[in-house]
Design an enzyme around this catalytic site. Structure first.
Site, mmCIF file in Angstrom:
data_model
loop_
_atom_site.group_PDB
_atom_site.id
_atom_site.type_symbol
_atom_site.label_atom_id
_atom_site.label_comp_id
_atom_site.label_asym_id
_atom_site.label_seq_id
_atom_site.Cartn_x
_atom_site.Cartn_y
_atom_site.Cartn_z
ATOM 1 N N HIS A 157 0.819 -1.217 0.000
ATOM 2 C CA HIS A 157 0.000 0.000 0.000
ATOM 3 C C HIS A 157 0.857 1.273 0.000
ATOM 4 C CE1 HIS A 157 -2.889 3.032 1.091
ATOM 5 N NE2 HIS A 157 -2.339 3.184 2.269
ATOM 6 N N GLU B 42 0.866 5.768 12.360
ATOM 7 C CA GLU B 42 -0.391 5.170 12.773
ATOM 8 C C GLU B 42 -0.299 3.650 12.940
ATOM 9 O OE1 GLU B 42 -3.330 6.685 10.115
ATOM 10 O OE2 GLU B 42 -4.713 5.098 10.723
ATOM 11 N N ASP B 43 0.302 2.993 11.976
ATOM 12 C CA ASP B 43 0.320 1.524 12.005
ATOM 13 C C ASP B 43 1.660 0.939 12.415
ATOM 14 O OD1 ASP B 43 -2.369 1.293 11.095
ATOM 15 O OD2 ASP B 43 -1.660 1.873 9.115
HETATM 16 MN MN MN Z 1 -2.700 4.643 3.851
#
Ligand code: MN
Length: 580
Positions: A56, A84-85
């Site tokens: 991604h 975030e991840d």
């Molecule tokens: Mn994204």
């Protein structure tokens, strides 16, 4: 990295090499580090589609590199989900890359930081506000976000139905219109067509069926017609760079169908011919040839070269009758106009950087083109809203809805939402003009103040310092900005607004600490205001100490005083309102 990943990586590097002459050694190192980091921090993570997560950010960076953005943007696109991840902090990015990359990543993170999984509409609104704020500092934030969204839409099939719909609608209401307002027509159209089947499946199928057959037939027809046009141009010593025909994208066909009573035959630009030249002079000469060869349809000719749209769009548009009696749209423009029409600010960026490749790497911020100063206005404007939800709703109408372009008597273009009235126009010129409207002329004719303006009209406001806004204006003005300004004046001159004729329905959600008799207190206050309660229900929240009441009320104009009185109950922590 394995084969497939390496392939994307190499494409990114190739794009960078063809847009930046040569990367310095330390730039290359930084890029390699970004590739390494996403492998490390997204290790073992999977997308809902089942593929490794790292694809991604790789694809997002590939898109950003195709848009010819600079190295920092590409690195930020690679790292965009790493806070975030991946649990990496802003400071770590700043230390290992640079401050600009860290800013861009955090700008994108804030936007998606609160996920829509829990889909509270207030979080969405809060996110939007943050995004506008970050974007007004640096436009690249929104570009990376749009690249991110494009990739997410391509794997939307992996999400459940409800999330598909939410994301798709949000794309159609916010992201695609934003892309258009930035002049990124191509991206806007891509976003719309990706979101369309998920947002409105039935309408999508219908549009596809209606347009499919006719489009095919038109394309076959154009295959024969285009060489004839080319021949005619050559006879007049005009040699276009290219002539192509382009099918209108599905979502815009659907929108037009709604305006044309669902009659596909009334859409004359289902497939349009686009003729590209090197110079503006050639464009006008070609227009002459086209109008000589075909009969133009009266009042369908638009010269956006002399009068560009406010987002900078330039082109000549004309509709002609072909020899077979069909109507056909022909667009004529230069190569540069074509690039800018498709790529908007990204093209500006590209043209600027072509001139000076050193600047490409050194530029600290993405300078705001003059026609995008509305983004700055937006940043100022958001300060005047206490609720992010109100802000988002206002932006949807005032900035992201379909636009019309009207002219001042001096020929300045004013960009307004569709349905705007002379009062909206006046307030966009200047608050003082809005506050003292006497009457209004459109194309030299006096019109009522609730007149709906149309593109191309010349609007003149005649003021009188003894005139003041009337509360009745609130019923017909289009823009939230206008309403706010009118309300401001009405408050100051202490005239109470007349009761609007219509009834309004509103949902209230009240979060309060538990207390015996609380519901009675609330209902009493509502009843005292003579507001009808249509429904109410209460429940204890997970946190046992708090209750949530939901009320549906019908009200006239005194909702504000209801809210004020309710807030006097000290147990009430929060009141959310939703107008229906
Ligand atoms: Mn994204």
């Amino acid at each position: 990295m394995n084969g497939q990943k390496n392939k994307i990586k190499n494409q990114i590097i190739e794009n960078i090499n063809s847009f930046i002459s040569q990367l310095e050694e330390k730039d290359k190192e930084m890029l390699e580090k970004a590739f390494d980091w996403i492998e490390i921090y997204h290790q073992n993570q999977k997308r809902l589609s089942g593929e490794p997560f790292v694809y991604h950010p790789l694809r997002t960076a590939l898109t950003v590199s195709l848009w010819r953005l600079d190295l920092n943007s590409i690195i930020a696109a690679l790292l965009h989900d790493i806070i975030e991840d991946g649990g990496v902090s802003f400071n770590e990015i700043k230390k290992n890359f640079n401050e600009e990359v860290a800013f861009l990543v955090s700008g994108v993170t804030k936007i998606s930081g609160l996920n829509y999984k829990k889909a509270s509409s207030d979080e969405e609104a809060e996110n939007f506000r943050n995004m506008i704020f970050a974007t007004s500092k640096d436009l690249r934030v929104i570009l990376i976000k749009l690249a991110d969204r494009l990739d997410n839409l391509k794997t939307l099939w992996a999400l459940d139905k409800e999330k598909q719909k939410t994301k798709a609608l949000q794309t159609l209401e916010i992201f695609a219109p934003l892309a258009y307002r930035l002049g990124l027509t191509n991206i806007g159209a891509q976003l719309e067509d990706l979101a369309f089947p998920y947002a409105y499946p039935e309408e999508y199928k219908l549009t596809k069926t209606l347009s499919g057959k006719r489009q095919k037939e038109l394309e076959n027809y154009l295959k024969k017609l285009v060489p004839q046009i080319e021949e005619e141009l050559k006879n007049n010593n005009l040699y276009p760079v290219s002539i192509k025909y382009r099918a209108k994208h599905l979502y815009s066909i659907w929108r037009k169908l709604q305006k044309e009573e669902m009659d596909i035959k009334k859409i004359y630009d289902l497939v349009a011919i686009r003729i590209i030249f090197k110079t503006v002079e050639e464009c006008y000469s070609a227009l002459g040839v086209v109008h000589h060869y075909f009969k133009p349809v009266p009042s369908r000719f638009k010269d956006y070269i002399a009068l560009p749209k406010p987002n900078g769009y330039q082109s000549l548009h004309t509709t002609v009758f072909t020899k077979e009696g069909r109507m056909l749209e022909i667009q004529i423009r230069t190569q540069q106009m074509e690039e800018e029409a498709e790529w908007g600010i990204a093209a500006h960026w590209f043209y600027q950087t072509l001139k000076d490749t050193k600047l490409y790497k050194k530029r600290k911020t993405f300078k705001m083109p003059r026609n995008l100063c509305w983004l700055n206005q937006l940043k100022e404007w958001q300060k005047s809203f206490t609720s992010s939800r109100d802000f988002l709703e206002a932006v949807k109408i005032d900035f992201l809805k379909d636009r019309i372009f009207v002219l001042t008597p001096k020929g300045d273009i004013i960009d307004l939402p569709e349905g705007a009235t002379p009062v909206d126009f006046a307030y966009q010129i200047h608050t003082e003009i809005g506050n003292h409207i006497a009457f209004c002329k459109v194309n030299d004719q006096i019109v009522p103040l609730d007149y709906k303006l149309r593109s191309g009209e010349v609007v003149e406001i005649i003021t009188n310092k003894n005139k003041h806004p009337s509360p009745s204006w609130l019923e017909f003005v289009k823009m939230a900005d206008t309403k706010k300004k009118i309300q401001q004046v009405l408050k100051n001159i202490k005239i109470l607004p007349e009761t609007p004729k219509k009834n309004f329905t509103c949902k209230l959600e009240i979060i309060a600490e538990d207390k015996i008799g609380l519901l009675d207190d609330i209902l009493n206050i509502v009843a005292k205001q003579q507001i009808n309660i249509l429904e109410h229900k209460g429940k204890t929240l997970k946190n046992k100490a708090l209750l949530s009441f939901k009320l549906k009320v019908k009200y006239f104009s005194h909702l504000e005083s209801l809210l004020k009185n309710l807030k006097k109950i000290k147990e009430i922590k929060e009141i959310k309102t939703e107008y229906l």
